[in-house]
Each structure stands twice: as C-alpha cells, then as structure tokens.
Scaffold this motif. Structure first.
Motif, short mmCIF file in Angstrom:
data_model
loop_
_atom_site.label_atom_id
_atom_site.label_comp_id
_atom_site.label_asym_id
_atom_site.label_seq_id
_atom_site.Cartn_x
_atom_site.Cartn_y
_atom_site.Cartn_z
N LYS A 1 10.56 9.92 -9.93
CA LYS A 1 9.18 9.61 -10.29
C LYS A 1 8.95 8.12 -10.45
N LYS A 2 10.00 7.34 -10.59
CA LYS A 2 9.86 5.89 -10.67
C LYS A 2 9.78 5.26 -9.28
N CYS A 3 10.06 6.02 -8.25
CA CYS A 3 10.09 5.51 -6.88
C CYS A 3 8.73 5.67 -6.22
N ARG A 4 8.49 4.83 -5.22
CA ARG A 4 7.30 4.92 -4.40
C ARG A 4 7.74 5.17 -2.97
N PHE A 5 6.94 5.93 -2.23
CA PHE A 5 7.30 6.29 -0.87
C PHE A 5 6.13 5.96 0.07
N LEU A 6 6.46 5.38 1.21
CA LEU A 6 5.46 5.05 2.23
C LEU A 6 5.96 5.53 3.58
N VAL A 7 5.14 6.32 4.26
CA VAL A 7 5.45 6.78 5.61
C VAL A 7 4.30 6.36 6.51
N LEU A 8 4.61 5.59 7.57
CA LEU A 8 3.62 5.23 8.58
C LEU A 8 4.04 5.92 9.87
N SER A 9 3.06 6.47 10.56
CA SER A 9 3.36 7.16 11.80
C SER A 9 2.24 6.93 12.80
N GLY A 10 2.63 6.55 14.03
CA GLY A 10 1.65 6.44 15.09
C GLY A 10 1.25 7.82 15.58
N VAL B 1 0.42 7.27 6.06
CA VAL B 1 -0.62 6.61 6.84
C VAL B 1 -0.38 6.88 8.32
N VAL B 2 -1.39 7.44 8.97
CA VAL B 2 -1.34 7.63 10.42
C VAL B 2 -1.96 6.39 11.06
N MET B 3 -1.26 5.83 12.05
CA MET B 3 -1.75 4.64 12.74
C MET B 3 -2.39 5.07 14.06
N PRO B 4 -3.72 5.23 14.09
CA PRO B 4 -4.41 5.70 15.29
C PRO B 4 -4.17 4.78 16.50
#
Length: 80
Positions: free
Chosen positions: A2-11, A49-52
């Motif tokens: 719960k102390k961590c942050r996660f970021l996923v970016l995908s085209g 985040v989806v990268m259009p």
C-alpha cells in the motif's frame, strides 16, 4: 504494497512483432485491466494510461507524464 505506487503505460497500436499475433495484444490488455481491478480492490495506488496511436515507442509527451507521476502528481487514467 500500500506504500507503493504503480504506473502502467501501454500503446494501443501493435508493433511488427505483435502484428503476428493480435490475440496476444488482447490478452495483455485484459491482463492489465484485471490487474487494475485487483489493485483498486486492494486500495493500491495504480495508474493505467493507454497511449492512443502509439505502439512500443514512448513519445516525449508520455516521458513528461512519467516525470510528473514520479514527482507524485496524480494523473488522469485511461483504459479499455
């Protein structure tokens, strides 16, 4: 976690290798969506985040977005 942050970016566009197996892309997007739901259920800080119009590249706009995220700014989410 719960102390961590996660970021996923995908085209949202396949690259040459993914073009060979379009189902692989669909499975990946379903996996990430399931991961997002699980993270939300566990009340984790998860941003997807989806990268259009993007394949495997990382456009400069999204490099700036990663910098903002690393500095702790909340980003708008997108997804399927």
């Amino acid at each position: 976690m719960k102390k961590c942050r996660f970021l996923v970016l995908s085209g949202d566009q396949p690259d040459d290798q993914q073009e060979k197996n379009k189902n692989e892309r669909l499975h990946y997007m379903q996996f990430v969506q399931a991961l997002k739901y699980q993270a939300e259920d566990q009340q984790l800080d998860f941003t997807f985040v989806v990268m259009p119009g993007t394949g495997h590249d990382l456009p400069f706009t999204y490099q700036k977005l990663i910098g903002a995220w690393a500095r702790g700014k909340k980003l708008p989410e997108s997804g399927n």
